[in-house]
Design a protein around this motif. Structure first.
Motif, mmCIF file in Angstrom:
data_model
loop_
_atom_site.group_PDB
_atom_site.id
_atom_site.type_symbol
_atom_site.label_atom_id
_atom_site.label_comp_id
_atom_site.label_asym_id
_atom_site.label_seq_id
_atom_site.Cartn_x
_atom_site.Cartn_y
_atom_site.Cartn_z
ATOM 1 N N UNK A 29 45.068 24.177 35.305
ATOM 2 C CA UNK A 29 45.002 25.631 35.494
ATOM 3 C C UNK A 29 45.625 26.017 36.827
ATOM 4 N N UNK A 30 45.322 25.273 37.871
ATOM 5 C CA UNK A 30 45.845 25.578 39.200
ATOM 6 C C UNK A 30 47.374 25.513 39.218
ATOM 7 N N UNK A 44 35.491 30.906 30.695
ATOM 8 C CA UNK A 44 34.443 31.670 31.358
ATOM 9 C C UNK A 44 33.074 31.116 30.974
ATOM 10 N N UNK A 45 32.241 30.882 31.972
ATOM 11 C CA UNK A 45 30.895 30.381 31.745
ATOM 12 C C UNK A 45 30.081 31.414 30.970
ATOM 13 N N UNK A 46 29.173 30.962 30.133
ATOM 14 C CA UNK A 46 28.353 31.863 29.323
ATOM 15 C C UNK A 46 27.646 32.882 30.221
ATOM 16 N N UNK A 47 27.814 34.158 29.903
ATOM 17 C CA UNK A 47 27.182 35.228 30.661
ATOM 18 C C UNK A 47 27.994 35.720 31.848
ATOM 19 N N UNK A 51 36.229 33.689 36.377
ATOM 20 C CA UNK A 51 36.301 32.318 36.874
ATOM 21 C C UNK A 51 37.463 32.228 37.858
ATOM 22 N N UNK A 52 37.453 31.187 38.666
ATOM 23 C CA UNK A 52 38.581 30.949 39.566
ATOM 24 C C UNK A 52 38.698 29.464 39.828
ATOM 25 N N UNK A 53 39.930 29.041 40.084
ATOM 26 C CA UNK A 53 40.236 27.674 40.485
ATOM 27 C C UNK A 53 41.118 27.801 41.713
#
Length: 178
Positions: A29-30, A44-47, A51-53
């Motif tokens: 991704x980076x 994206x984490x549940x809830x 997100x970021x890297x």
């Protein structure tokens, strides 16, 4: 989580399910701006709605951010902290080899085409749109062929789609060969 990788060799080992592939995916991704496994929204984490890297690549700070409810969804922050839309030209060269890639040699021609399509789309900004246009023209042409059985006058339209397929196909073959 933070990682520091050796300049020459880093081994990532461990039991199944502890996140080894997640580390590789974060690096991917980076460098490339997207996952090799899933769509951006699925990272994206549940809830969560973002997100970021981030990391240092060739002595330059680099961060890829994705926010569900922001336009553009994906942004790149490089060096000075200025955020901008992640574009094709922002991709960095990276090679990914997975165990399933062995099937590339022994698998179906469709698998090899998909691989070449992936490589070509990383090399040429216009490859993916050209391939999409080709596939759409092929679909339109095939639908027309089905309708032509009942309406012979549609054969003139068939020529238009044949020309479009020829033009898009020529460009796709050229990029694949390169």
């Amino acid at each position: 989580t933070e990682f520091v990788f050796d300049d020459h060799l880093t081994l990532i080992t461990g039991k199944n399910g502890i996140g080894k592939t997640n580390v590789l995916e974060a690096l991917y991704v980076l460098y490339s701006g997207g996952s090799f496994r899933v769509a951006d929204s699925e990272l994206t984490q549940y809830g969560a709605d973002w997100w970021k890297v981030s990391g240092v690549v060739d002595d330059v700070w680099r961060e890829v951010r994705y926010q569900v409810h922001k336009k553009p969804n994906k942004q790149l922050i490089v060096g000075d902290g200025t955020a901008k839309r992640f574009m094709f030209r922002d991709k960095l060269p990276m090679v990914l080899f997975e165990p399933s890639d062995v099937l590339f040699v022994h698998g179906s021609p469709a698998r090899r085409r998909k691989y070449i399509d992936t490589v070509a789309s990383n090399l040429y900004a216009n490859y993916k749109p050209t391939l999409a246009r080709y596939e759409r023209a092929l679909l339109q042409r095939n639908n027309l062929l089905k309708k032509q059985r009942h309406n012979p006058q549609l054969s003139e339209l068939l020529f238009v789609w044949d020309v479009a397929l020829s033009n898009y196909g020529t460009e796709i073959v050229r990029m694949r060969q390169e």
